[in-house]
Every structure is written in structure tokens, then in C-alpha cells.
Design an enzyme around this catalytic site. Structure first.
Site, PDB file in Angstrom:
ATOM      1  N   LYS A  37       0.844  -1.205   0.000  1.00 16.98           N
ATOM      2  CA  LYS A  37       0.000   0.000   0.000  1.00 16.98           C
ATOM      3  C   LYS A  37       0.879   1.255   0.000  1.00 16.98           C
ATOM      4  O   LYS A  37       2.080   1.184   0.271  1.00 16.98           O
ATOM      5  CB  LYS A  37      -0.916  -0.022   1.224  1.00 16.98           C
ATOM      6  CG  LYS A  37      -0.169  -0.022   2.568  1.00 16.98           C
ATOM      7  CD  LYS A  37      -1.114  -0.312   3.736  1.00 16.98           C
ATOM      8  CE  LYS A  37      -0.339  -0.341   5.053  1.00 16.98           C
ATOM      9  NZ  LYS A  37      -1.187  -0.815   6.167  1.00 16.98           N
ATOM     10  N   TYR A 261      15.672  30.592   5.501  1.00 17.62           N
ATOM     11  CA  TYR A 261      14.534  31.365   6.014  1.00 17.62           C
ATOM     12  C   TYR A 261      14.618  31.536   7.522  1.00 17.62           C
ATOM     13  O   TYR A 261      14.933  30.584   8.253  1.00 17.62           O
ATOM     14  CB  TYR A 261      13.229  30.638   5.699  1.00 17.62           C
ATOM     15  CG  TYR A 261      12.829  30.668   4.233  1.00 17.62           C
ATOM     16  CD1 TYR A 261      12.506  31.863   3.610  1.00 17.62           C
ATOM     17  CD2 TYR A 261      12.758  29.493   3.505  1.00 17.62           C
ATOM     18  CE1 TYR A 261      12.124  31.880   2.273  1.00 17.62           C
ATOM     19  CE2 TYR A 261      12.369  29.506   2.168  1.00 17.62           C
ATOM     20  CZ  TYR A 261      12.054  30.704   1.563  1.00 17.62           C
ATOM     21  OH  TYR A 261      11.673  30.722   0.258  1.00 17.62           O
TER      22      TYR A 261
HETATM   23  C1  PLP Z   1      -0.503  -1.810   6.811  1.00 15.00           C
HETATM   24  C2  PLP Z   1      -1.081  -3.058   7.342  1.00 15.00           C
HETATM   25  C3  PLP Z   1      -0.273  -4.188   7.554  1.00 15.00           C
HETATM   26  C4  PLP Z   1       1.243  -4.148   7.419  1.00 15.00           C
HETATM   27  O1  PLP Z   1       1.805  -3.562   8.592  1.00 15.00           O
HETATM   28  P1  PLP Z   1       3.390  -3.482   8.813  1.00 15.00           P
HETATM   29  O2  PLP Z   1       3.508  -2.977  10.199  1.00 15.00           O
HETATM   30  O3  PLP Z   1       3.903  -2.499   7.816  1.00 15.00           O
HETATM   31  O4  PLP Z   1       3.945  -4.833   8.624  1.00 15.00           O
HETATM   32  C5  PLP Z   1      -0.897  -5.374   7.921  1.00 15.00           C
HETATM   33  N1  PLP Z   1      -2.234  -5.420   8.108  1.00 15.00           N
HETATM   34  C6  PLP Z   1      -3.043  -4.345   7.949  1.00 15.00           C
HETATM   35  C7  PLP Z   1      -4.517  -4.480   8.173  1.00 15.00           C
HETATM   36  C8  PLP Z   1      -2.490  -3.129   7.578  1.00 15.00           C
HETATM   37  O5  PLP Z   1      -3.285  -2.061   7.443  1.00 15.00           O
END
Ligand code: PLP
Length: 395
Positions: A37, A261
Site C-alpha cells: 500500500k 529562512y
Molecule cells: C498496513 C497493514 C499491515 C502491514 O503492517 P506493517 O507494520 O507495515 O507490517 C498489515 N495489516 C493491515 C490491516 C495493515 O493495514
């Protein structure tokens, strides 16, 4: 040739090895689902997904329908892709059109899947995360039954998600969630052995083999970052991303002169400043003003002054040799000589987590892919449409 103003180099071989390393801790028949993702946590979803599959992952997961479509459009037809997030009716259609699995926790969403022409579903019990899923185990069981019966709907999995797997001193909350889930899913799995049961993220996978069930959903560890925020070395994870820029200008800065800045850096004594054309417009956050180090010429140099949208300044020191650093590569995340700056170090300075550091990189930063330094060959180690000598994506 001078280096690019800002670049994220991603070592796909590191992603492959991280997956193989995670796989090596899984029992026989336990699947590794690589979570790609948010554009593969900023690494590039498609390239990361391919590397993860080469490394032994056999499932992919994303947060939304559009991310599932992106993988399919890139030619990733197998394996299964799980969309973990909430979906409105249009998004549900897109997810199902991409052939993705979706998550359900009430009867109406089972009916919505059936109504949209059918699809594969995973039922989610909320064992304490307090986000998606139902808190009510009986309701979750009713949804399982509904999914089994609905025409066109294929019941594939049962799942939950941990809130504190990355906190080793969580007062037993992780174990409570695990126990709640195990007691719900145990009899269900016994009655339906082909049901795919999954719960663990990276932290849970690494901390407790009892949380593995039939599949683990690993994101952060796939990219070689540590889910506990520690040095990835300690758990034999290999950071896949290096963030770099270069010294575009070297200039004298006399005592009393300032840079940036708001004049948040004023030189106490004569020094040399290097200007690096990278800033918060690239995702190098403004919270790193006067609060980061950068590797140039194999040594750490302090970032001084305010991070601006397109530039930062670093103190190169009083030595006149500093002028020779003009044009040199600067590493913001990664290694040079014996020095190393991790995303975890940067996260610590920002009081955030490594996840946010890599996700923060904006599309303005081209990602360049390689395998242990070798550019990708047009065919050999890449499959699919995006096989190019060096796949640099700009947007
Ligand atoms: C993002 C996510 C994961 C992966 O989590 P990590 O800590 O990056 O391994 C797993 N399950 C769900 C439901 C998630 O949203």
C-alpha cells in the site's frame, strides 16, 4: 555527471532478501503476504511487489481499490491481492473488477459484494484495534455464514489486526488480542480447514510465532525497516531505499552570517556551507531544520538552518578542503564509507515512525531501481511491461 538533485534508489535485491528472511521464520504452508500500500511505503508499489514475489511472497495487500488496479494494470495478474481498507460502492466495484479480495464485517457488505457480481471476501473481527471489523464475535460468525451462502461470494479468509504488536511493553494487550482472535477462529478453522486465517503485521510476525496462523501480512519489514523502530540490522533486515542529493553549491559563511529562512542558523565562526537541492517539497520534512545529519565524502555533516521547499544547507566545516565537496553526492538515508543514516534515525529526530519517513517522499523524487548496484536488465530479472534498463519514474 553530477548526481540528480534528489533521488531515491531502491535495491530490489534487498526487498527479495528481506522476504526470504521473513519466509525463513514461517512454518511450512504459512504464506507471506507483502503489503505494498501507499506506493509500496514510498518505494514504488509495482516494483516492490515484483521483488517481494521473487523473494517468496505469495500474496499482496493494499489499502484501496485504486492500488489494486495499479498492480493489475502493470501486469501483475497473480497472485491474490487483498484490499484491506473500507470501500464505498464505487471502490468495491473497482476492487472486484481488479479481481481483488475484499474485507467484510457486516451482512450488508456481503450483499454488496454479491450485488456487484460476486467476489472473494475475508471476514474481519476487531479484537482491539478499534478501526475496521466488528467487535462482536457472534456478528463476525454470522457474516462468515452469510458469506458462505451468498451466491457468487467466496469466503476465503478470517482476519484481525493488532494495535500494539510493535510495543513490547504493552501490558499484555497484544496477547489479549491474540487470545480473543484465536478463541473465535479456532473452532471455525477446525470446521473449515481451507479457511485462510491471518492476523500478523511485521511486528507481530517477528515477535510471536503464535500469531502466524496461515498467513502473515508484512509491510515495513519487507522494505528493510524495523517495525520496532530499532536498527534494522538487529533483526537482519536490509533497508532497500537510499535517499540522496548532491552538493550543488559551496560557499563561505563568515561568523555572524546566516543561512535560510528566518535566519535559524547564524555561523558562530567562519565556515563553509553546502547547499543541497532537496527540501520538504521532496518529503525531507521541515521538522529536520537544524535537526539532521547528511553524509558527504564519507562523513556526517550537520544540516543547518531551515529546511525549505527545495533546498537545505549543511555545515561543511572550516577546512578549506570543503570547497572540493562541490558536486559530490550527499546521502540523507543510506550509507557512505563507514557511516550510515537509517530511516529510523530520521524518524527519531522527527518524533515519528520510519513508515512516515519513506511514505513522505513525494512524486518529485524519482525512484531508480537496481539490484545490488546493477541496473535492471531489460529482460533477465524483470518481468512485465515496465522492464527498462533503469526504471526512473518521475511525476
Ligand atoms: C498496513 C497493514 C499491515 C502491514 O503492517 P506493517 O507494520 O507495515 O507490517 C498489515 N495489516 C493491515 C490491516 C495493515 O493495514
Amino acid at each position: 555527471m553530477t548526481p540528480p538533485r534528489a533521488q531515491a534508489r531502491v535495491n530490489l535485491a534487498a526487498i527479495e532478501r528481506n522476504c526470504a528472511r521473513l519466509r525463513s521464520e514461517l512454518g511450512e504452508g504459512v504464506a507471506l503476504c507483502a503489503v505494498v500500500k501507499a506506493d509500496g511505503y514510498g518505494h514504488g508499489a509495482v516494483q516492490s511487489a515484483r521483488a517481494a514475489l521473487t523473494g517468496g511472497a505469495s500474496w499482496l495487500a493494499v489499502a484501496c481499490a485504486q492500488e489494486a488496479s495499479e498492480l493489475r494494470q502493470a501486469g501483475i495478474r497473480e497472485p491474490h491481492v487483498l484490499v484491506m481498507g473500507a470501500l464505498n460502492s464505487r471502490e468495491l466495484e473497482e476492487a472486484l473488477a481488479a479481481g481483488a479480495d475484499v474485507v467484510v464485517w457486516n451482512e450488508s457488505s456481503v450483499q454488496a459484494v454479491a450485488g456487484a457480481g460476486g467476489g472473494r471476501v475475508h471476514v474481519k473481527l476487531d479484537t482491539g484495534m478499534g478501526r475496521l471489523g466488528t467487535r462482536d464475535a457472534e456478528q463476525a460468525s454470522r457474516v462468515l455464514a452469510a458469506a458462505r451462502e451468498a451466491v457468487g461470494v467466496e469466503l476465503v479468509g478470517a482476519m484481525t489486526h493488532f494495535a500494539t504488536a510493535d510495543e513490547l511493553d504493552d501490558g499484555g494487550f497484544f496477547e489479549e488480542q491474540l487470545a480473543t482472535f484465536a478463541s473465535w477462529v479456532g473452532p471455525i478453522k477446525a470446521a473449515q480447514p481451507d479457511l485462510l486465517v491471518h492476523a500478523a503485521n511485521s511486528a507481530a510476525m517477528l515477535r510471536d510465532v503464535g500469531a502466524h496462523f496461515d498467513m502473515v501480512r508484512c509491510g515495513i519489514a519487507v522494505y528493510g525497516m524495523d517495525p520496532f523502530g530499532e536498527d534494522p540490522d538487529a533483526r537482519e533486515l536490509e533497508p532497500a531505499m537510499e535517499l540522496s542529493s548532491y552538493v550543488a553549491e559551496v560557499k563561505r559563511c563568515r561568523a555572524g552570517e546566516s543561512a535560510g529562512y528566518g535566519r535559524r542558523f547564524v555561523a558562530e565562526e567562519d565556515t563553509w556551507l553546502g547547499v543541497l537541492p532537496i527540501g520538504y517539497g521532496d518529503g525531507w520534512r521541515r521538522g529536520l531544520s537544524n535537526n539532521a545529519e547528511v553524509l558527504i565524502g564519507g562523513r556526517r555533516h550537520e544540516l543547518v538552518g531551515t529546511v525549505s521547499m527545495d533546498n537545505i544547507t549543511v555545515d561543511l566545516g572550516a577546512d578549506p578542503g570543503a570547497e572540493l565537496l562541490r558536486g559530490r553526492r550527499a546521502v540523507l538515508i543510506g550509507s557512505q564509507a563507514d557511516e550510515r543514516i537509517t530511516a529510523e534515525e530520521v524518524a527519531g529526530r522527527l518524533d515519528t515512525i520510519n513508515y512516515e519517513v519513506s511514505c513522505a517522499l513525494t512524486p518529485r523524487v524519482p525512484r531508480a531501481y537496481h539490484r545490488d548496484g546493477a541496473p535492471l536488465r531489460p529482460d533477465g530479472n524483470r518481468r512485465g511491461a515496465d522492464a527498462r534498463a533503469v526504471d526512473v519514474r518521475t511525476a
